[in-house]
Design a protein around this motif. Structure first.
Motif, PDB file in Angstrom:
ATOM      1  N   TYR A   1      53.294  44.152  32.338  1.00  0.00           N
ATOM      2  CA  TYR A   1      54.064  43.890  31.122  1.00  0.00           C
ATOM      3  C   TYR A   1      54.806  42.567  31.294  1.00  0.00           C
ATOM      4  CZ  TYR A   1      57.720  44.126  27.580  1.00  0.00           C
ATOM      5  OH  TYR A   1      58.559  43.830  26.538  1.00  0.00           O
ATOM      6  N   LEU A   2      54.645  41.665  30.332  1.00  0.00           N
ATOM      7  CA  LEU A   2      55.284  40.352  30.362  1.00  0.00           C
ATOM      8  C   LEU A   2      56.130  40.152  29.116  1.00  0.00           C
ATOM      9  CD1 LEU A   2      55.682  37.358  31.265  1.00  0.00           C
ATOM     10  CD2 LEU A   2      53.560  36.842  30.037  1.00  0.00           C
ATOM     11  N   LYS A   3      57.376  39.762  29.318  1.00  0.00           N
ATOM     12  CA  LYS A   3      58.245  39.379  28.210  1.00  0.00           C
ATOM     13  C   LYS A   3      58.740  37.971  28.469  1.00  0.00           C
ATOM     14  CE  LYS A   3      62.408  40.609  25.586  1.00  0.00           C
ATOM     15  NZ  LYS A   3      62.928  39.209  25.602  1.00  0.00           N
ATOM     16  N   TYR A   4      58.385  37.053  27.559  1.00  0.00           N
ATOM     17  CA  TYR A   4      58.793  35.656  27.690  1.00  0.00           C
ATOM     18  C   TYR A   4      59.053  35.097  26.298  1.00  0.00           C
ATOM     19  CZ  TYR A   4      58.561  30.639  28.439  1.00  0.00           C
ATOM     20  OH  TYR A   4      58.839  29.302  28.452  1.00  0.00           O
ATOM     21  N   ASP A   5      60.293  34.685  26.054  1.00  0.00           N
ATOM     22  CA  ASP A   5      60.656  34.173  24.742  1.00  0.00           C
ATOM     23  C   ASP A   5      60.306  35.236  23.694  1.00  0.00           C
ATOM     24  OD1 ASP A   5      61.719  32.418  22.945  1.00  0.00           O
ATOM     25  OD2 ASP A   5      60.019  31.046  22.915  1.00  0.00           O
ATOM     26  N   ASP A   6      59.445  34.919  22.737  1.00  0.00           N
ATOM     27  CA  ASP A   6      59.056  35.887  21.721  1.00  0.00           C
ATOM     28  C   ASP A   6      57.765  36.612  22.080  1.00  0.00           C
ATOM     29  OD1 ASP A   6      61.239  35.248  20.107  1.00  0.00           O
ATOM     30  OD2 ASP A   6      60.152  33.594  19.140  1.00  0.00           O
ATOM     31  N   VAL A   7      57.228  36.346  23.253  1.00  0.00           N
ATOM     32  CA  VAL A   7      55.964  36.950  23.681  1.00  0.00           C
ATOM     33  C   VAL A   7      56.224  38.242  24.436  1.00  0.00           C
ATOM     34  CG1 VAL A   7      53.904  36.636  25.085  1.00  0.00           C
ATOM     35  CG2 VAL A   7      54.851  34.701  23.806  1.00  0.00           C
ATOM     36  N   LYS A   8      55.534  39.303  24.022  1.00  0.00           N
ATOM     37  CA  LYS A   8      55.572  40.573  24.729  1.00  0.00           C
ATOM     38  C   LYS A   8      54.139  41.073  24.844  1.00  0.00           C
ATOM     39  CE  LYS A   8      60.157  41.926  23.005  1.00  0.00           C
ATOM     40  NZ  LYS A   8      60.919  42.959  22.239  1.00  0.00           N
ATOM     41  N   ASP A   9      53.589  41.036  26.055  1.00  0.00           N
ATOM     42  CA  ASP A   9      52.201  41.415  26.274  1.00  0.00           C
ATOM     43  C   ASP A   9      52.113  42.527  27.312  1.00  0.00           C
ATOM     44  OD1 ASP A   9      51.230  39.571  24.489  1.00  0.00           O
ATOM     45  OD2 ASP A   9      50.881  38.029  26.010  1.00  0.00           O
ATOM     46  N   LEU A  10      51.174  43.429  27.114  1.00  0.00           N
ATOM     47  CA  LEU A  10      50.856  44.455  28.101  1.00  0.00           C
ATOM     48  C   LEU A  10      49.384  44.301  28.459  1.00  0.00           C
ATOM     49  CD1 LEU A  10      51.553  46.922  29.794  1.00  0.00           C
ATOM     50  CD2 LEU A  10      51.000  48.364  27.808  1.00  0.00           C
ATOM     51  N   ALA A  11      49.138  43.756  29.651  1.00  0.00           N
ATOM     52  CA  ALA A  11      47.772  43.534  30.118  1.00  0.00           C
ATOM     53  C   ALA A  11      47.326  44.719  30.975  1.00  0.00           C
ATOM     54  CB  ALA A  11      47.696  42.243  30.925  1.00  0.00           C
ATOM     55  N   VAL A  12      46.084  45.142  30.777  1.00  0.00           N
ATOM     56  CA  VAL A  12      45.516  46.249  31.535  1.00  0.00           C
ATOM     57  C   VAL A  12      44.111  45.849  31.980  1.00  0.00           C
ATOM     58  CG1 VAL A  12      44.800  48.666  31.498  1.00  0.00           C
ATOM     59  CG2 VAL A  12      46.835  47.950  30.221  1.00  0.00           C
ATOM     60  N   SER A  13      43.786  46.128  33.254  1.00  0.00           N
ATOM     61  CA  SER A  13      42.451  45.827  33.753  1.00  0.00           C
ATOM     62  C   SER A  13      42.106  46.779  34.882  1.00  0.00           C
ATOM     63  CB  SER A  13      42.363  44.372  34.244  1.00  0.00           C
ATOM     64  OG  SER A  13      43.249  44.162  35.337  1.00  0.00           O
ATOM     65  N   GLY A  14      40.820  46.834  35.221  1.00  0.00           N
ATOM     66  CA  GLY A  14      40.406  47.712  36.300  1.00  0.00           C
ATOM     67  C   GLY A  14      38.982  47.463  36.734  1.00  0.00           C
ATOM     68  N   GLU A  15      38.656  48.003  37.906  1.00  0.00           N
ATOM     69  CA  GLU A  15      37.310  47.964  38.447  1.00  0.00           C
ATOM     70  C   GLU A  15      36.925  49.383  38.867  1.00  0.00           C
ATOM     71  OE1 GLU A  15      36.896  43.668  40.678  1.00  0.00           O
ATOM     72  OE2 GLU A  15      38.056  45.239  41.685  1.00  0.00           O
ATOM     73  N   TRP A  16      35.714  49.783  38.530  1.00  0.00           N
ATOM     74  CA  TRP A  16      35.206  51.088  38.933  1.00  0.00           C
ATOM     75  C   TRP A  16      33.926  50.900  39.736  1.00  0.00           C
ATOM     76  CZ3 TRP A  16      30.891  54.024  36.550  1.00  0.00           C
ATOM     77  CH2 TRP A  16      30.710  55.254  37.171  1.00  0.00           C
ATOM     78  N   PHE A  17      33.969  51.350  40.996  1.00  0.00           N
ATOM     79  CA  PHE A  17      32.800  51.260  41.860  1.00  0.00           C
ATOM     80  C   PHE A  17      31.956  52.517  41.663  1.00  0.00           C
ATOM     81  CE2 PHE A  17      35.215  47.901  43.666  1.00  0.00           C
ATOM     82  CZ  PHE A  17      34.301  47.063  44.298  1.00  0.00           C
ATOM     83  N   ALA A  18      30.847  52.375  40.935  1.00  0.00           N
ATOM     84  CA  ALA A  18      29.946  53.488  40.691  1.00  0.00           C
ATOM     85  C   ALA A  18      29.233  53.898  41.978  1.00  0.00           C
ATOM     86  CB  ALA A  18      28.929  53.114  39.618  1.00  0.00           C
ATOM     87  N   THR A  19      28.956  52.924  42.842  1.00  0.00           N
ATOM     88  CA  THR A  19      28.426  53.153  44.179  1.00  0.00           C
ATOM     89  C   THR A  19      29.241  52.287  45.127  1.00  0.00           C
ATOM     90  OG1 THR A  19      26.798  51.354  44.146  1.00  0.00           O
ATOM     91  CG2 THR A  19      26.129  53.463  43.168  1.00  0.00           C
ATOM     92  N   LYS A  20      28.868  52.261  46.382  1.00  0.00           N
ATOM     93  CA  LYS A  20      29.577  51.404  47.332  1.00  0.00           C
ATOM     94  C   LYS A  20      29.381  49.930  47.004  1.00  0.00           C
ATOM     95  CE  LYS A  20      30.014  50.445  52.293  1.00  0.00           C
ATOM     96  NZ  LYS A  20      31.480  50.476  52.243  1.00  0.00           N
ATOM     97  N   GLU A  21      28.285  49.600  46.291  1.00  0.00           N
ATOM     98  CA  GLU A  21      27.975  48.208  45.990  1.00  0.00           C
ATOM     99  C   GLU A  21      28.203  47.841  44.521  1.00  0.00           C
ATOM    100  OE1 GLU A  21      25.631  50.261  47.402  1.00  0.00           O
ATOM    101  OE2 GLU A  21      25.879  49.669  49.506  1.00  0.00           O
ATOM    102  N   TRP A  22      27.708  48.649  43.599  1.00  0.00           N
ATOM    103  CA  TRP A  22      27.767  48.311  42.179  1.00  0.00           C
ATOM    104  C   TRP A  22      29.110  48.709  41.573  1.00  0.00           C
ATOM    105  CZ3 TRP A  22      24.372  45.256  39.851  1.00  0.00           C
ATOM    106  CH2 TRP A  22      23.089  45.152  40.391  1.00  0.00           C
ATOM    107  N   PHE A  23      29.657  47.818  40.734  1.00  0.00           N
ATOM    108  CA  PHE A  23      30.911  48.123  40.060  1.00  0.00           C
ATOM    109  C   PHE A  23      30.905  47.536  38.648  1.00  0.00           C
ATOM    110  CE2 PHE A  23      31.542  44.067  42.171  1.00  0.00           C
ATOM    111  CZ  PHE A  23      32.270  43.309  41.273  1.00  0.00           C
ATOM    112  N   VAL A  24      31.735  48.129  37.794  1.00  0.00           N
ATOM    113  CA  VAL A  24      31.950  47.601  36.451  1.00  0.00           C
ATOM    114  C   VAL A  24      33.422  47.247  36.325  1.00  0.00           C
ATOM    115  CG1 VAL A  24      30.050  48.852  35.391  1.00  0.00           C
ATOM    116  CG2 VAL A  24      32.305  49.916  35.507  1.00  0.00           C
ATOM    117  N   LEU A  25      33.729  46.310  35.442  1.00  0.00           N
ATOM    118  CA  LEU A  25      35.113  45.869  35.257  1.00  0.00           C
ATOM    119  C   LEU A  25      35.398  45.695  33.771  1.00  0.00           C
ATOM    120  CD1 LEU A  25      35.164  42.476  34.654  1.00  0.00           C
ATOM    121  CD2 LEU A  25      34.207  42.549  36.946  1.00  0.00           C
ATOM    122  N   ALA A  26      36.671  45.842  33.423  1.00  0.00           N
ATOM    123  CA  ALA A  26      37.096  45.673  32.041  1.00  0.00           C
ATOM    124  C   ALA A  26      38.578  45.378  32.026  1.00  0.00           C
ATOM    125  CB  ALA A  26      36.784  46.920  31.215  1.00  0.00           C
TER     126      ALA A  26
END
Length: 260
Positions: A75-100
């Motif tokens: 969560y970032l609050k700066y001047d008039d800006v208020k943003d909530l950033a969310v991200s993650g990585e999911w390892f479906a196997t030990k090698e392959w992963f997806v991110l969003a």
């Protein structure tokens, strides 16, 4: 000012790490930055790993590559800006992963990214992601991260993050070394080329861990000098501060980290 915020707050506020039986999974941080124009920035972040993370010998470095499923929110609050950033990585196997992720969950339909990647032998991490951006052209990003583990503590890591046409890119590297006893040293280098703003930016920061409880650092942020220090109460809590002397004035920062 957006570049100033990126450099002063994000680059200097975000460092995490873990040793032996002091593994951690949840990293929480609150931060404050005071800018010369009188504006203030506030950051609250939390980063959770679904597997224990081992530190490299100091209580704020947990290795170079993220190789486990994880999710983070800021969560970032700066001047008039208020943003909530969310991200993650999911390892479906030990090698392959997806991110969003998204830079602002309130505009997730207009400002988000999604991608996938592959981890080679816990050393080389490659990924591709598509970014749908509200105030700029959509783009495809390519990322390569490599870690060379020299021994139990020492390592060298390098990352290239670039647009698919290689017009805008960031190249960064980190060297971490144990000296003797509880003394360590780290060196972080970064060069960013931004085609759209016709801008190049280079930073270099060196940190010296005097003992298990205290570290000091000196850096150059595109030729602007900065100093920083951290005090570690124990393996769970530490307090950090920094001053960066930009051309437009000094930026003061203070952070508190709790990790479990």
């Amino acid at each position: 000012m957006k570049k100033l915020l990126s450099v002063a707050v994000i680059a200097a506020l975000s460092s995490f790490s873990s040793v032996a039986d002091e593994s951690k999974q949840l990293f929480n941080q609150v931060g404050f930055a005071d800018f010369p124009d009188g504006d203030n920035a506030y950051i609250i972040s939390s980063h959770y790993f679904f597997a224990p993370q081992q530190h490299s010998g100091v209580w704020d470095d947990f290795g170079y590559l993220n190789t486990d499923t994880n999710i983070q929110a800021t969560y970032l609050k700066y001047d008039d800006v208020k943003d909530l950033a969310v991200s993650g990585e999911w390892f479906a196997t030990k090698e392959w992963f997806v991110l969003a992720g998204t830079e602002d969950i309130g505009h997730i339909s207009d400002d988000a990214e999604i991608g996938f990647g592959y981890l080679f032998a816990d050393k080389l991490k490659l990924s591709i992601r598509y970014q749908d951006r509200e105030n700029a052209n959509d783009q495809t990003m390519l990322k390569a991260e490599y870690n060379h583990q020299i021994n139990e503590n020492d390592y060298f890591g390098v990352t290239l993050d670039t647009e698919s046409d290689f017009d805008t890119w960031t190249l960064s590297g980190r060297y971490f070394k144990k000296l003797s006893g509880d003394q360590f040293i780290s060196l972080d280098l970064e060069h960013e080329k931004d085609y759209y703003f016709n801008d190049d930016y280079t930073s270099a920061v060196i940190n010296y861990y005097m003992n298990r409880n205290l570290s000091v650092g000196l850096g150059s942020f595109d030729s602007d000098l900065g100093i920083k220090a951290k005090y570690f109460f124990n393996d769970k809590f530490h307090l950090g501060g920094s001053i960066i002397d930009f051309d437009g004035g000094e930026v003061y920062q203070l952070t508190f980290t709790a990790q479990y």
